[in-house]
Motif scaffolding. Structure first.
Motif, mmCIF file in Angstrom:
data_model
loop_
_atom_site.group_PDB
_atom_site.id
_atom_site.type_symbol
_atom_site.label_atom_id
_atom_site.label_comp_id
_atom_site.label_asym_id
_atom_site.label_seq_id
_atom_site.Cartn_x
_atom_site.Cartn_y
_atom_site.Cartn_z
ATOM 1 N N ASP A 254 71.342 35.645 42.328
ATOM 2 C CA ASP A 254 72.188 35.557 43.511
ATOM 3 C C ASP A 254 72.797 36.932 43.784
ATOM 4 O O ASP A 254 72.485 37.923 43.116
ATOM 5 C CB ASP A 254 73.258 34.478 43.328
ATOM 6 N N THR A 255 73.665 36.988 44.751
ATOM 7 C CA THR A 255 74.239 38.282 45.142
ATOM 8 C C THR A 255 75.130 38.882 44.065
ATOM 9 O O THR A 255 75.413 40.076 44.084
ATOM 10 C CB THR A 255 75.036 38.121 46.442
ATOM 11 N N GLU A 256 75.577 38.070 43.114
ATOM 12 C CA GLU A 256 76.438 38.556 42.032
ATOM 13 C C GLU A 256 75.649 38.960 40.786
ATOM 14 O O GLU A 256 76.228 39.363 39.783
ATOM 15 C CB GLU A 256 77.462 37.484 41.658
ATOM 16 N N THR A 258 73.646 36.790 39.081
ATOM 17 C CA THR A 258 73.516 35.639 38.183
ATOM 18 C C THR A 258 72.123 35.045 38.318
ATOM 19 O O THR A 258 71.616 34.882 39.429
ATOM 20 C CB THR A 258 74.565 34.580 38.520
ATOM 21 N N ILE A 260 69.648 32.283 38.704
ATOM 22 C CA ILE A 260 69.695 30.900 39.158
ATOM 23 C C ILE A 260 68.354 30.200 38.988
ATOM 24 O O ILE A 260 68.273 28.979 39.108
ATOM 25 C CB ILE A 260 70.161 30.817 40.628
ATOM 26 N N ARG A 320 71.078 36.290 50.458
ATOM 27 C CA ARG A 320 71.604 35.289 49.530
ATOM 28 C C ARG A 320 71.245 35.570 48.081
ATOM 29 O O ARG A 320 71.765 34.902 47.186
ATOM 30 C CB ARG A 320 71.056 33.903 49.923
ATOM 31 N N GLY A 321 70.368 36.509 47.871
ATOM 32 C CA GLY A 321 69.961 36.811 46.499
ATOM 33 C C GLY A 321 68.727 37.690 46.481
ATOM 34 O O GLY A 321 68.317 38.276 47.501
#
Length: 756
Positions: A254-256, A258, A260, A320-321
């Motif tokens: 994701d954008t942080e 992480t 997924i 979004r990622g």
């Protein structure tokens, strides 16, 4: 209203039965697909339950109703067992389906029906049906007891176990059948829920079971999910399957940062705890390498990856990622490292000056770059035997010495000798020989030099390893040949230097002795002159002339030796060609009074040295000597780009084409060239000048000798030879016009054989 409900249940049950039997037919056509057969039997039982339930609601006969009640119990119990069998098959647990377990699953849920059938034997249960009227609706209701309740609890327990299996399968992180599994679970819950309402008495009438009604929708939903998205096509699964089966790790961030989602390859290379991992905290180096897009080595492995990142956006274009594919470049990196190592080794091979040094380099490369700790180079010695020139530590420690030395007379069948003799690569097996853990050896010939062997503890060699081993063998062979050539060249140079020293010594002695002898002879001739009658003094004159000629010849030989031994930079000077030609004409014309020599030369400077006059004189004298009668020679110069050509044309009888090609060779006899040495001297000197000389036909008769010199450029700083402008005659010749034509008829006394 209640009648409408009963009608709806009847119609729904009939529709559900028809749909179920249709799906059973589809399952039978696809029975080769895993899971199709248990699903078919399950849906057949479901279809039978639907039809029996419709008949139950429509019958008015108590005896028929009692029979239908018993059949419904048997059918519904079989459905429960078949449901568990389908769940086990669908989720990949076929090993659980032993014959005993399948029998238990099919009989246990139908235990109540079996007790009813055998009630006359044990009297444990009483099962009958009664007509019950409720809310204006009269339907048969089955009377049950404790045994029925136990059967119901067992059935719901087995149904729950089937749901648990499907639920666990649905929640698997890498489940490729999530959508399909979700559809099966939804349909199953729908039917189970409707049956639970009947058991709990929440239906409009205790004789109405709405569960079969749900099979109209349930059968369609489950069947379409199974057959549309699995048995009949793999299109919806292709994307997930492709990603999951990729050999390269795939991460969805994701954008942080992480994780997924990920595929199986990512788990194998990066660990099992990727789900929900925050890369900036878990592995900041990995995230930095992904963002840079540079190749990196995976932690704890010997594999290299190049990250390729694609941005994931929604329908509004908002990021979004990221989808990250870690492309495995281990093979490319390994090949690059090997090529770089081979390149570095090649430089060392070129600098090697001993065979043993080359062998040691080969073993070092094989053990460090080919990942084989056993290697050896075996070279042929003076006796024709193969002996080790360099061995790795593993070979010295594990291989018996008698296997390392090959005498073809005693052991002609040794793998090393057969490789050397045949000149072909071979993979030799050492199963029956004392070589420790080594099982095979890749042996490659080194031409006439020997064999390189690379041992392995395995039975085969990767094609890439064989390829690099062959490159190494060819490099080793070239290096050994270079060492051999360098050795021969050193020996040749030493031999040439010794011979040059010897020749220089004897030439010096010869010149010194000849010069001293000529001085003595000349002095004695001068002393005798006063005692010789005047009419005989010509003999004294001849002696003195030959003393002068032989003394000059010794000096010329000295100059030739110095020119041959000198380097090109010291050998060549800037020479005034036109002045040299004029001096040759004056000198030669005095010796040939009957000859006519015509000049047409321009002011030209070429690269030569002080012997250029002697070269020109040899060609002019050759033209005059081979011309009967009154010879005529024409000398001209021509420009030919960076070259200057001197043409010496005579009007004699000419020479044959064969003689033109061989006249400058040393092997010609004096009879063919009127002495021979003169023209051989010409071709030797023209080669040293970097020029050329050849003969052409003159028209209508005669021959043209062409001497081609390199033109001296403005940057040539060599001093002009003293031979160019070292006499008063030169000053007189230089004063003539650039294109002067002179008829030189110098009178001189003729010479007879007696004069020599």
């Amino acid at each position: 209203m209640d009648g409408n409900v009963a009608t709806l249940v009847v119609v729904g049950s009939l529709v559900g039965g028809v749909c179920s039997l249709g799906l059973a037919a589809v399952a039978w056509r696809n029975r080769s697909v895993s899971g199709a057969v248990p699903f078919g039997w399950l849906i057949v039982a479901a279809g039978g339950w639907c039809l029996l339930n419709a008949a139950w609601l429509l019958t008015a006969n108590q005896q028929v109703a009692a029979t239908l009640f018993l059949l419904i119990r048997i059918t519904s119990g079989a459905m429960v067992g078949l449901w568990v069998v389908f769940a086990l098959t669908y989720t990949g647990r076929r090993e659980w389906l032993t014959p005993v377990r399948v029998g238990v699953l099919l009989l246990l849920p139908s235990g109540y029906a079996l007790l009813v059938l055998t009630n006359s034997l044990h009297g444990l249960v009483v099962a009958d049906v009664t007509l019950v009227t409720r809310n204006g609706l009269s339907l048969f209701v089955g009377r049950t007891g404790t045994a029925y309740a136990i059967q119901t609890a067992v059935s719901f327990g087995l149904i729950g176990a089937g749901y648990a299996l499907l639920g666990e399968f649905l929640l698997r992180s890498r489940n490729l059948y999530r959508k399909q599994t979700f559809a099966v679970l939804t349909g199953g819950v729908l039917t189970a829920g409707a049956h639970a309402l009947f058991v709990l008495g929440a239906t409009p009438h205790p004789g109405i079971n709405p569960a079969p009604l749900t099979f109209a929708l349930n059968g369609l939903l489950v069947g379409v999910a199974l057959f549309r998205y699995d048995f009949l096509t793999v299109a919806p699964l292709a994307g997930d399957l492709l990603v999951d089966e990729l050999p390269d790790p795939v991460l969805v961030l994701d954008t942080e940062g992480t994780v997924i989602d990920y595929n199986a390859a990512a788990t194998a290379e990066l660990g099992d705890d990727l789900n929900g991992a925050h890369l900036p905290d878990e592995d900041p180096r990995l995230l930095a390498q992904i963002e840079r897009g540079e190749s990196f080595a995976a932690p704890g492995t010997q594999r290299y990856y190049v990250p390729q990142t694609s941005e994931i956006t929604d329908q509004h274009g908002t990021a979004r990622g990221r989808l990250v594919v870690l492309r495995d470049v281990t093979g490319q990196r390994r090949r690059q490292d090997r090529l770089e190592a081979l390149q570095a080794a090649t430089r060392e091979f070129i600098e090697a000056d001993q065979r043993e040094t080359v062998a040691e380099l080969t073993v070092a490369f094989a053990t460090s770059t080919l990942d084989q700790n056993a290697a050896g180079v075996f070279l042929c010695n003076e006796r024709g035997h193969l002996e080790p020139a360099a061995l790795s530590d593993a070979v010295e420690a594990q291989v018996d010495d008698d296997l390392l030395y090959v005498d073809p007379a005693e052991t002609p069948d040794r793998h090393l000798w057969r490789t050397y003799e045949s000149g072909e690569r071979r993979v030799a097996s050492f199963v029956d020989e004392s070589v420790g853990p080594l099982e095979t050896s890749l042996m490659l010939p080194l031409g006439d030099h020997g064999v390189v062997a690379v041992g392995s503890e395995g039975e085969t060699y990767a094609p890439e390893d064989q390829q690099y081993a062959e490159i190494l063998a060819r490099t080793t062979q070239v290096a050994l040949e270079q060492v051999e050539r360098e050795r021969e060249l050193r020996e040749s140079r030493a031999s040439v230097e010794r011979r040059n020293e010897q020749i220089e010594f004897f030439n010096g002695v010869l010149r010194h002795s000849l010069r001293n002898a000529m001085l003595v002879v000349g002095g004695r001739a001068e002393h005798l002159r006063e005692h010789v009658p005047p009419d005989q003094r010509r003999h004294v004159d001849s002696i003195e002339q030959w003393c002068e000629k032989l003394t000059a010849m010794s000096e010329t030989i000295r100059d030739i030796n110095e020119t041959v031994a000198a380097s090109e930079g010291k050998r060549l000077e800037t020479v005034d060609l036109s002045a040299a030609v004029r001096r040759v004409v004056e000198t030669t014309g005095a010796d040939y009074p009957d000859a006519t020599i015509t000049l047409d030369v321009g002011e030209t400077r070429v690269l030569a040295n002080g012997l250029a006059e002697a070269v020109l004189a040899s060609v002019v004298e050759n033209a005059l000597e081979h011309n009967a009668g009154d010879p005529h020679v024409e000398i001209t110069t021509r420009d030919a780009g960076d070259w200057v050509q001197v043409h010496v044309a005579d009007d004699g009888r000419g020479i044959s084409d064969e003689l033109k090609a061989t006249v400058f060779r040393r092997s010609l006899t004096p009879n063919q060239t009127a002495g021979g040495f003169g023209l051989y001297f010409v071709t030797v000197m023209m080669d040293l000048y970097g020029g050329n000389v050849w003969f052409e036909d003159n028209h209508p008769t005669g021959t043209v000798a062409v001497l081609e010199f390199q033109r001296a450029g403005d940057g040539d700083s060599a001093a002009e030879s003293s031979a160019v402008d070292g006499s008063a005659a030169d000053d007189s010749a230089a004063a003539t016009e650039e294109t002067a034509t002179a008829d030189v008829g110098v009178e001189a006394q003729g010479k007879s054989p007696d004069d020599w």
